[in-house]
Design an enzyme around this catalytic site. Sequence first.
Site, PDB file in Angstrom:
ATOM      1  N   ASP A 162       0.857  -1.198   0.000  1.00 34.51           N
ATOM      2  CA  ASP A 162       0.000   0.000   0.000  1.00 34.51           C
ATOM      3  C   ASP A 162       0.886   1.238   0.000  1.00 34.51           C
ATOM      4  O   ASP A 162       1.930   1.254   0.658  1.00 34.51           O
ATOM      5  CB  ASP A 162      -0.892  -0.019   1.259  1.00 34.51           C
ATOM      6  CG  ASP A 162      -2.147   0.822   1.102  1.00 34.51           C
ATOM      7  OD1 ASP A 162      -2.021   2.033   0.863  1.00 34.51           O
ATOM      8  OD2 ASP A 162      -3.256   0.260   1.230  1.00 34.51           O
ATOM      9  N   ASN A 163       0.494   2.276  -0.744  1.00 30.39           N
ATOM     10  CA  ASN A 163       1.280   3.516  -0.697  1.00 30.39           C
ATOM     11  C   ASN A 163       0.633   4.545   0.241  1.00 30.39           C
ATOM     12  O   ASN A 163       1.031   5.703   0.259  1.00 30.39           O
ATOM     13  CB  ASN A 163       1.446   4.117  -2.104  1.00 30.39           C
ATOM     14  CG  ASN A 163       0.137   4.646  -2.668  1.00 30.39           C
ATOM     15  OD1 ASN A 163      -0.936   4.414  -2.096  1.00 30.39           O
ATOM     16  ND2 ASN A 163       0.209   5.355  -3.790  1.00 30.39           N
ATOM     17  N   LEU A 210      -6.663  -5.109  -4.418  1.00 29.39           N
ATOM     18  CA  LEU A 210      -7.666  -4.156  -3.921  1.00 29.39           C
ATOM     19  C   LEU A 210      -7.244  -2.694  -4.095  1.00 29.39           C
ATOM     20  O   LEU A 210      -8.079  -1.797  -3.921  1.00 29.39           O
ATOM     21  CB  LEU A 210      -7.904  -4.391  -2.419  1.00 29.39           C
ATOM     22  CG  LEU A 210      -8.336  -5.785  -1.955  1.00 29.39           C
ATOM     23  CD1 LEU A 210      -8.401  -5.847  -0.436  1.00 29.39           C
ATOM     24  CD2 LEU A 210      -9.693  -6.160  -2.541  1.00 29.39           C
ATOM     25  N   ASN A 260      -0.064  -4.486 -13.501  1.00 28.05           N
ATOM     26  CA  ASN A 260       1.074  -4.949 -12.697  1.00 28.05           C
ATOM     27  C   ASN A 260       0.693  -6.134 -11.809  1.00 28.05           C
ATOM     28  O   ASN A 260       1.491  -7.042 -11.604  1.00 28.05           O
ATOM     29  CB  ASN A 260       1.622  -3.790 -11.846  1.00 28.05           C
ATOM     30  CG  ASN A 260       2.390  -2.784 -12.699  1.00 28.05           C
ATOM     31  OD1 ASN A 260       3.000  -3.165 -13.697  1.00 28.05           O
ATOM     32  ND2 ASN A 260       2.353  -1.513 -12.325  1.00 28.05           N
ATOM     33  N   LYS A 278       1.098 -13.731 -13.119  1.00 29.05           N
ATOM     34  CA  LYS A 278       1.604 -14.542 -14.240  1.00 29.05           C
ATOM     35  C   LYS A 278       3.010 -15.057 -13.931  1.00 29.05           C
ATOM     36  O   LYS A 278       3.308 -16.233 -14.117  1.00 29.05           O
ATOM     37  CB  LYS A 278       1.607 -13.658 -15.493  1.00 29.05           C
ATOM     38  CG  LYS A 278       2.114 -14.315 -16.754  1.00 29.05           C
ATOM     39  CD  LYS A 278       1.798 -13.430 -17.951  1.00 29.05           C
ATOM     40  CE  LYS A 278       2.666 -13.764 -19.140  1.00 29.05           C
ATOM     41  NZ  LYS A 278       3.648 -12.709 -19.444  1.00 29.05           N
ATOM     42  N   TYR A 336     -13.120   6.384 -12.472  1.00 27.86           N
ATOM     43  CA  TYR A 336     -13.249   5.166 -11.656  1.00 27.86           C
ATOM     44  C   TYR A 336     -13.993   4.084 -12.437  1.00 27.86           C
ATOM     45  O   TYR A 336     -13.487   2.973 -12.611  1.00 27.86           O
ATOM     46  CB  TYR A 336     -13.985   5.523 -10.369  1.00 27.86           C
ATOM     47  CG  TYR A 336     -14.128   4.386  -9.375  1.00 27.86           C
ATOM     48  CD1 TYR A 336     -13.038   3.955  -8.616  1.00 27.86           C
ATOM     49  CD2 TYR A 336     -15.358   3.761  -9.179  1.00 27.86           C
ATOM     50  CE1 TYR A 336     -13.177   2.920  -7.690  1.00 27.86           C
ATOM     51  CE2 TYR A 336     -15.494   2.731  -8.253  1.00 27.86           C
ATOM     52  CZ  TYR A 336     -14.411   2.311  -7.515  1.00 27.86           C
ATOM     53  OH  TYR A 336     -14.550   1.297  -6.588  1.00 27.86           O
ATOM     54  N   THR A 345     -20.054  -1.623   0.572  1.00 25.13           N
ATOM     55  CA  THR A 345     -19.694  -2.368   1.778  1.00 25.13           C
ATOM     56  C   THR A 345     -19.309  -1.375   2.871  1.00 25.13           C
ATOM     57  O   THR A 345     -18.809  -0.289   2.582  1.00 25.13           O
ATOM     58  CB  THR A 345     -18.528  -3.326   1.448  1.00 25.13           C
ATOM     59  OG1 THR A 345     -18.932  -4.167   0.364  1.00 25.13           O
ATOM     60  CG2 THR A 345     -18.150  -4.191   2.625  1.00 25.13           C
ATOM     61  N   ARG A 377     -18.457   8.371   2.243  1.00 29.21           N
ATOM     62  CA  ARG A 377     -19.482   7.374   1.927  1.00 29.21           C
ATOM     63  C   ARG A 377     -20.593   7.500   2.967  1.00 29.21           C
ATOM     64  O   ARG A 377     -20.376   7.959   4.081  1.00 29.21           O
ATOM     65  CB  ARG A 377     -18.868   5.978   1.900  1.00 29.21           C
ATOM     66  CG  ARG A 377     -17.866   5.854   0.743  1.00 29.21           C
ATOM     67  CD  ARG A 377     -17.340   4.455   0.564  1.00 29.21           C
ATOM     68  NE  ARG A 377     -15.951   4.338   0.928  1.00 29.21           N
ATOM     69  CZ  ARG A 377     -15.152   3.334   0.576  1.00 29.21           C
ATOM     70  NH1 ARG A 377     -15.603   2.363  -0.172  1.00 29.21           N
ATOM     71  NH2 ARG A 377     -13.902   3.290   0.949  1.00 29.21           N
TER      72      ARG A 377
HETATM   73  N1  LIG Z   1     -15.785  -0.396  -0.093  1.00 29.93           N
HETATM   74  C1  LIG Z   1     -16.680  -0.583  -1.049  1.00 29.93           C
HETATM   75  O1  LIG Z   1     -17.893  -0.411  -0.814  1.00 29.93           O
HETATM   76  C2  LIG Z   1     -16.255  -1.024  -2.427  1.00 29.93           C
HETATM   77  C3  LIG Z   1     -17.249  -1.212  -3.399  1.00 29.93           C
HETATM   78  C4  LIG Z   1     -16.880  -1.597  -4.667  1.00 29.93           C
HETATM   79  C5  LIG Z   1     -15.546  -1.840  -4.964  1.00 29.93           C
HETATM   80  N2  LIG Z   1     -14.599  -1.646  -4.010  1.00 29.93           N
HETATM   81  C6  LIG Z   1     -13.186  -1.880  -4.391  1.00 29.93           C
HETATM   82  O2  LIG Z   1     -12.505  -2.584  -3.365  1.00 29.93           O
HETATM   83  C7  LIG Z   1     -11.158  -2.116  -3.275  1.00 29.93           C
HETATM   84  C8  LIG Z   1     -10.851  -1.705  -1.848  1.00 29.93           C
HETATM   85  O3  LIG Z   1     -11.775  -0.683  -1.464  1.00 29.93           O
HETATM   86  P1  LIG Z   1     -11.759  -0.018  -0.012  1.00 29.93           P
HETATM   87  O4  LIG Z   1     -13.142   0.351   0.294  1.00 29.93           O
HETATM   88  O5  LIG Z   1     -10.990  -0.873   0.914  1.00 29.93           O
HETATM   89  O6  LIG Z   1     -10.970   1.319  -0.327  1.00 29.93           O
HETATM   90  P2  LIG Z   1      -9.915   2.117   0.563  1.00 29.93           P
HETATM   91  O7  LIG Z   1      -9.775   3.473  -0.027  1.00 29.93           O
HETATM   92  O8  LIG Z   1     -10.256   2.003   2.005  1.00 29.93           O
HETATM   93  O9  LIG Z   1      -8.587   1.291   0.317  1.00 29.93           O
HETATM   94  C9  LIG Z   1      -7.868   1.368  -0.879  1.00 29.93           C
HETATM   95  C10 LIG Z   1      -6.393   1.252  -0.544  1.00 29.93           C
HETATM   96  O10 LIG Z   1      -5.634   1.348  -1.755  1.00 29.93           O
HETATM   97  C11 LIG Z   1      -4.486   2.135  -1.489  1.00 29.93           C
HETATM   98  N3  LIG Z   1      -3.975   2.725  -2.726  1.00 29.93           N
HETATM   99  C12 LIG Z   1      -4.535   3.725  -3.471  1.00 29.93           C
HETATM  100  N4  LIG Z   1      -3.732   4.009  -4.523  1.00 29.93           N
HETATM  101  C13 LIG Z   1      -2.654   3.142  -4.443  1.00 29.93           C
HETATM  102  C14 LIG Z   1      -1.489   2.955  -5.237  1.00 29.93           C
HETATM  103  N5  LIG Z   1      -1.268   3.672  -6.347  1.00 29.93           N
HETATM  104  N6  LIG Z   1      -0.594   2.030  -4.830  1.00 29.93           N
HETATM  105  C15 LIG Z   1      -0.794   1.277  -3.700  1.00 29.93           C
HETATM  106  N7  LIG Z   1      -1.876   1.423  -2.916  1.00 29.93           N
HETATM  107  C16 LIG Z   1      -2.802   2.341  -3.291  1.00 29.93           C
HETATM  108  C17 LIG Z   1      -4.991   3.203  -0.511  1.00 29.93           C
HETATM  109  O11 LIG Z   1      -3.943   3.839   0.195  1.00 29.93           O
HETATM  110  C18 LIG Z   1      -5.910   2.387   0.377  1.00 29.93           C
HETATM  111  O12 LIG Z   1      -5.219   1.845   1.481  1.00 29.93           O
HETATM  112  C19 LIG Z   1     -11.023  -0.997  -4.294  1.00 29.93           C
HETATM  113  O13 LIG Z   1     -10.411  -1.522  -5.456  1.00 29.93           O
HETATM  114  C20 LIG Z   1     -12.445  -0.578  -4.581  1.00 29.93           C
HETATM  115  O14 LIG Z   1     -12.572  -0.078  -5.883  1.00 29.93           O
HETATM  116  C21 LIG Z   1     -14.920  -1.231  -2.755  1.00 29.93           C
END
Ligand SMILES: NC(=O)c1ccc[n+]([C@@H]2O[C@H](COP(=O)([O-])OP(=O)(O)OC[C@H]3O[C@@H](n4cnc5c(N)ncnc54)[C@H](O)[C@@H]3O)[C@@H](O)[C@H]2O)c1
Length: 315
Positions: free
Chosen positions: A32-33, A73, A99, A105, A145, A175, A186
């Site tokens: 995570d960044n 994620l 990536n 792969k 998005y 979620t 949200r």
């Molecule tokens: N929470 C929901 O309701 C929901 C619904 C549909 C889809 N999703 C998908 O699930 C995944 C996780 O969602 P979440 O709710 O935990 O979101 P979140 O924002 O809490 O977590 C996302 C994480 O990704 C990290 N991140 C962002 N850009 C990055 C990068 N370039 N490199 C490395 N890390 C990076 C962020 O720092 C964060 O920790 C996402 O892909 C989201 O699109 C979530």
Amino acid sequence: MKRILVTGGCGFIGTNLVKRLLSRGDYVIALDNLYCSDISNSEIFQDNPNYLFLNRDVRDSFDDIRVDQIYHLAAPASPKIYMKDSIYTLDTIVKGTLNALECAKKNGARIIISSTSEIYGESQINPQNEDYNGNVQPMCLRSSYDESKRCAETYAYCYYKQYGTDVGVARLFNTYGPYMSLQDGRVVTSFIESYINKEPLYINGDGNQTRSFCYIDDLIDGLIAYMDSNISGEAVNLGNDSEITINTLADVFMDIVGEKLRIEYKAAVENEPYIRRPDLSKAQRLLNYSYKAALRDGLKNTLDYFEKNYKKDEE
Ligand SMILES: NC(=O)c1ccc[n+]([C@@H]2O[C@H](COP(=O)([O-])OP(=O)(O)OC[C@H]3O[C@@H](n4cnc5c(N)ncnc54)[C@H](O)[C@@H]3O)[C@@H](O)[C@H]2O)c1
């Protein structure tokens, strides 16, 4: 012991998933960044010898990491955050998925890509099943998005077809639960933030738009069931299939806190979908997934979590 990589491992879903995988006895690498999460979500696990945090960006290659399974994620997920820098959002989701697939792969690893209900856009059918192709605008505020997630799905499909990569696409619906960011905009966290700060509950539009709120524990069950299955090259919805209006959510929330709170209606958000409900029959058939948590219990757990953490910040 499996070596499992969770990209976005410090975010909301990532932290809950890491917690569950560690408790199962896996070795977990959270990459995570910290773009939209906090290091405190990693510090919870820092004494666990089976946990490794890597502060890296998914836009850069990470196929040097040795793994058996990948949950991909990483992505800015809340509209408030992903609209702030659309180019970053596009790059993270598109390059990050490429990536992640390259890493899978190279390792011969199984990978689950997190997609979203947003790929259905302003849906013309309800509930949304996986055969519905969506109604998405390529040029609007939400496109960075929605369209990049659609592209991520296409990458997954092409890696499956062309290279035989063992990949599943999980289409996640709204979620909520502990370890969300209180400021992410949200609706559940917005209500909790307002309640804690003694502000009115803010609702966009007339509040008659619907959502299906999935408590995090059920989503984690679904993601793990998907990973542990042999379903490849498919998209599967995961979430809760009971649908409520945002006004009803506000009523349930007020019931839980035991107070009548003031509601302030704001302008509807541009291009925000009006209805949203997953058809879960494919998840049920392929993964034996069904939604279990009661809304009241989930909301109560989430509120308790934030009240506890808020008090901690105050001390
Ligand atoms: N929470 C929901 O309701 C929901 C619904 C549909 C889809 N999703 C998908 O699930 C995944 C996780 O969602 P979440 O709710 O935990 O979101 P979140 O924002 O809490 O977590 C996302 C994480 O990704 C990290 N991140 C962002 N850009 C990055 C990068 N370039 N490199 C490395 N890390 C990076 C962020 O720092 C964060 O920790 C996402 O892909 C989201 O699109 C979530």
